[in-house]
Design an enzyme around this catalytic site. Structure first.
Site, PDB file in Angstrom:
ATOM      1  CG  ASN A   9      -1.734   1.231   1.384  1.00 45.16           C
ATOM      2  OD1 ASN A   9      -1.838   2.019   0.450  1.00 45.16           O
ATOM      3  ND2 ASN A   9      -2.339   1.421   2.545  1.00 45.16           N
ATOM      4  CE  LYS A  11       0.024   3.538   4.783  1.00 41.30           C
ATOM      5  NZ  LYS A  11      -0.094   3.735   6.199  1.00 41.30           N
ATOM      6  CG  HIS A  95      -5.914   1.778   5.178  1.00 43.73           C
ATOM      7  ND1 HIS A  95      -5.486   2.771   6.029  1.00 43.73           N
ATOM      8  CD2 HIS A  95      -4.860   0.929   5.020  1.00 43.73           C
ATOM      9  CE1 HIS A  95      -4.227   2.528   6.362  1.00 43.73           C
ATOM     10  NE2 HIS A  95      -3.826   1.425   5.761  1.00 43.73           N
ATOM     11  CD  GLU A  97      -3.167   5.573   6.616  1.00 42.98           C
ATOM     12  OE1 GLU A  97      -3.155   5.626   5.375  1.00 42.98           O
ATOM     13  OE2 GLU A  97      -2.215   5.108   7.280  1.00 42.98           O
ATOM     14  CD  GLU A 167      -3.577  -2.620   7.373  1.00 47.05           C
ATOM     15  OE1 GLU A 167      -2.475  -2.849   6.901  1.00 47.05           O
ATOM     16  OE2 GLU A 167      -4.201  -1.584   7.144  1.00 47.05           O
ATOM     17  N   GLY A 173       2.287   2.425  10.726  1.00 42.25           N
ATOM     18  CA  GLY A 173       3.194   3.553  10.543  1.00 42.25           C
ATOM     19  C   GLY A 173       3.864   4.013  11.829  1.00 42.25           C
ATOM     20  CB  SER A 212       5.238  -1.549  11.958  1.00 40.97           C
ATOM     21  OG  SER A 212       4.746  -0.232  12.156  1.00 40.97           O
TER      22      SER A 212
HETATM   23  C1  PEP Z   1      -0.894   0.194   6.063  1.00 38.22           C
HETATM   24  O1  PEP Z   1      -1.046   1.400   5.919  1.00 38.22           O
HETATM   25  O2  PEP Z   1      -1.712  -0.579   5.563  1.00 38.22           O
HETATM   26  C2  PEP Z   1       0.257  -0.262   6.830  1.00 38.22           C
HETATM   27  C3  PEP Z   1       0.262  -1.486   7.271  1.00 38.22           C
HETATM   28  O3  PEP Z   1       1.262   0.650   7.033  1.00 38.22           O
HETATM   29  P1  PEP Z   1       2.703   0.363   7.720  1.00 38.22           P
HETATM   30  O4  PEP Z   1       3.239  -0.909   7.113  1.00 38.22           O
HETATM   31  O5  PEP Z   1       3.526   1.553   7.366  1.00 38.22           O
HETATM   32  O6  PEP Z   1       2.460   0.231   9.174  1.00 38.22           O
END
Ligand code: PEP
Length: 251
Positions: A9, A11, A95, A97, A167, A173, A212
């Site tokens: 992703n 983003k 997601h 976000e 998630e 992040g 992460s």
């Molecule tokens: C995500 O935004 O789906 C995600 C898992 O981000 P990160 O790997 O940066 O934590």
């Protein structure tokens, strides 16, 4: 045996030049493995570019969002049909976000899920709790609620053509990763919920972990019985990091 899936992703990151370089390095470095599929979800404006760069490779193309309506007066939005038309196979739905920054609620996400499938896209449904919810021991309730909204709207059979991504919001992040054990508990909960409706669907549905994920923790996470791959944000922007996550499957 479920095949793994590692999804990038990106983003709101990337420009034409850096996209081309990233894809070149990925294509050159990916070890082919029968155990895992790889998907890249760039910003919508670059779907066509990245799709062309991926042409002839096994890496699939996905979008980060869609609008549930097929067409019409929805300025700035993209329909599932358009994403399919441009070569996407998958789309990320719900997601955190989108839920947090754009106020998307379970019912709207459920509509997106069915809209994606209507156009032949595979939705990747994201679920997960915030730090406050985890501390308040609400993880189970929150995740099941998010899943239930889609199950009620789309039905269990719809999960034959869907992917779920757990998630935890506190791990996205932040550099904080759920331990493989913490993640496995929630993945098993999700699979158990699907199994209440249909055990065969539950057994075949892929459940990714996101939060992460990096080269140094991927193999441990993916070794858990109910973790079928990863949804990767930050680490997917650096070719070597993403490659080591994908290649941890073939090792
Ligand atoms: C995500 O935004 O789906 C995600 C898992 O981000 P990160 O790997 O940066 O934590």
């Amino acid at each position: 045996m479920r095949k793994g899936l590692v999804a990038a992703n990106w983003k709101m990151n990337g420009l034409r030049q850096s996209n081309a370089t990233l894809i070149d390095v990925l294509k050159a470095g990916l070890k082919s493995s029968p155990n895992v599929e790889v998907l890249v979800c760039p910003p919508a404006v670059y779907l066509e570019q990245v799709g062309a760069e991926l042409d002839g490779s096994l890496v699939m193309l996905g979008a980060q969002n869609l609008h549930p309506q097929q067409s019409g007066a929805f300025t700035g939005e993209l329909s599932a049909e358009m994403l399919k038309d441009i070569g996407c196979s998958h789309v990320i739905i719900g997601h955190s976000e989108r839920r947090q920054l754009f106020g998307e609620e379970n019912s709207f996400i459920a509509e997106k899920f069915t809209a994606a499938q209507r156009s032949g896209l595979i939705p990747i449904l994201c679920v997960g709790e915030t730090q406050e919810q985890r501390e308040a021991v609400e993880t189970e309730a929150v995740v099941l609620d998010q899943l239930e909204a889609v199950l009620v709207h789309a039905g269990i059979e719809a999960f034959n053509n869907a992917v779920i991504a757990y998630e935890p919001v506190w791990a996205i992040g932040t550099g904080l990763t759920a331990t493989p054990e913490q993640a496995q508990v929630v993945h098993a909960l999700i699979r158990g919920k699907l199994a209440e409706a249909n055990t065969a669907v539950a057994e075949s549905t892929r459940i990714l972990y996101g939060g992460s994920v990096k080269g140094s923790n991927a193999a441990e996470l993916f070794a858990k019985p109910d973790i079928d791959g990863g949804l990767v944000g930050g680490a997917s922007l650096v070719a070597e990091g993403f490659l080591s996550i994908c290649n941890s499957y073939s090792e």
